[in-house]
Design an enzyme around this catalytic site. Structure first.
Site, PDB file in Angstrom:
ATOM      1  N   GLY A  18       0.777  -1.226   0.000  1.00 44.67           N
ATOM      2  CA  GLY A  18       0.000   0.000   0.000  1.00 44.67           C
ATOM      3  C   GLY A  18       0.810   1.278   0.000  1.00 44.67           C
ATOM      4  O   GLY A  18       1.880   1.379  -0.618  1.00 44.67           O
ATOM      5  N   ILE A  19       0.296   2.286   0.701  1.00 44.64           N
ATOM      6  CA  ILE A  19       0.946   3.591   0.754  1.00 44.64           C
ATOM      7  C   ILE A  19       2.345   3.477   1.342  1.00 44.64           C
ATOM      8  O   ILE A  19       3.278   4.144   0.894  1.00 44.64           O
ATOM      9  CB  ILE A  19       0.089   4.577   1.583  1.00 44.64           C
ATOM     10  CG1 ILE A  19      -1.229   4.881   0.854  1.00 44.64           C
ATOM     11  CG2 ILE A  19       0.860   5.870   1.859  1.00 44.64           C
ATOM     12  CD1 ILE A  19      -2.241   5.656   1.701  1.00 44.64           C
ATOM     13  N   GLY A  20       2.511   2.627   2.351  1.00 44.00           N
ATOM     14  CA  GLY A  20       3.820   2.478   2.980  1.00 44.00           C
ATOM     15  C   GLY A  20       4.880   1.975   2.017  1.00 44.00           C
ATOM     16  O   GLY A  20       5.997   2.512   1.974  1.00 44.00           O
ATOM     17  N   TYR A 154     -11.737   4.373  14.005  1.00 46.43           N
ATOM     18  CA  TYR A 154     -10.641   4.698  13.087  1.00 46.43           C
ATOM     19  C   TYR A 154     -10.480   6.215  12.972  1.00 46.43           C
ATOM     20  O   TYR A 154      -9.374   6.752  13.105  1.00 46.43           O
ATOM     21  CB  TYR A 154     -10.926   4.094  11.718  1.00 46.43           C
ATOM     22  CG  TYR A 154      -9.980   4.530  10.627  1.00 46.43           C
ATOM     23  CD1 TYR A 154      -8.686   4.021  10.565  1.00 46.43           C
ATOM     24  CD2 TYR A 154     -10.375   5.437   9.640  1.00 46.43           C
ATOM     25  CE1 TYR A 154      -7.806   4.415   9.548  1.00 46.43           C
ATOM     26  CE2 TYR A 154      -9.516   5.829   8.633  1.00 46.43           C
ATOM     27  CZ  TYR A 154      -8.237   5.321   8.588  1.00 46.43           C
ATOM     28  OH  TYR A 154      -7.372   5.711   7.585  1.00 46.43           O
TER      29      TYR A 154
END
Length: 264
Positions: A18-20, A154
């Site tokens: 993902g973004i990481g 969240y």
């Protein structure tokens, strides 16, 4: 703009996908020595290889540690005691009705999404300040401002990150260390793809089409009218970590596709 991070060490938490992972690749492409992190050694090894494939010659290594508790954070710091750039990306999410969320789930979300960044920032910021240069980025979300009714736990953690990042930026005033938050909107990461998987199977439509409908239906204020790619979000993070972003600190940097309907 040429971003040069040669000689800098960057830790990106939760970066096996993902973004990481996109951020790890982006920082490596800018010349940083990148440390990826995930919960299992197998996932970490795959991510390290992915960075090396994307950026031939990249200095990439990995640390397997579950950052959802004190022991996991301590293990990461023990294996990598210093860094110049810290991207607090690790996080969990998932829709769940407020009345069905037990205390244990609230605690899990808080420990993983908030306290991981608190603990690692506490460990690494003093060294950055001593050297007179450093970058810390917290991955918040448009959900910090636009709290989703189906993921209140969240949204709560992402709002908390805005407070932590702003306060830390003030705490590090005058040190040459910047602290910022990046707020993605709907992003077509592996996690979102999995969340939309049932709809894809049920309708036979492409993931991209289902994702566009998801944004238009559940985030109708989106100006982009589609989810962002993980690379689009990573571009903002890499910039926030760059020497060029030296006057940007204490900021909430939105890469939300215009979902949050405000001009400020």
């Amino acid at each position: 703009m040429h971003i040069d991070l040669k000689g800098k060490t960057a830790i990106v938490t939760g970066s096996t996908a993902g973004i990481g992972l996109a951020t790890a690749k982006g920082l490596a492409a800018a010349g940083a020595a990148v440390v990826v992190n995930g919960r299992t050694q197998q996932a970490v090894d795959r991510a390290v290889q992915a960075v090396r494939v994307a950026v031939p010659g990249a200095a990439a290594s990995g640390i397997a540690a579950d950052l959802g508790d004190i022991a996991g954070c301590a293990a990461l710091v023990a294996q990598c005691p210093d860094c110049d750039i810290l991207v607090n990306n690790v996080g969990i999410f998932g829709p769940q009705d407020f009345f069905e969320i037990p205390d244990s789930e609230w605690t899990l979300f808080f420990e993983t999404n908030v306290m991981s960044g608190v603990r690692l920032s506490r460990a690494y910021l003093p060294g950055m300040a001593a050297r007179g240069w450093g970058r810390v980025v917290f991955l918040s979300s448009e959900s910090a401002l636009n709290i989703p009714a189906d993921m209140i736990h969240y949204g709560f953690t992402k709002t908390a990150l805005l407070s932590v990042s702003r306060g830390l930026a003030k705490r590090m005033a005058g040190t040459g260390v910047t602290v910022n938050a990046v707020l993605p909107g709907p992003t077509l990461s592996e996690g979102v793809a999995a969340m939309l998987g049932d709809e894809v199977k049920a309708t036979g439509r492409s993931l991209e089409d289902v994702a566009v409908d998801f944004v238009k239906t559940l985030r109708p204020s989106s100006i982009l009218q589609r989810p962002a790619s993980v690379e689009e979000v990573a571009n903002m993070i890499v910039y926030a970590c760059s020497p060029q972003a030296s006057a940007t600190t204490g900021a909430a940097l939105r890469v939300d596709g215009g979902v949050v309907d405000t001009i400020a």
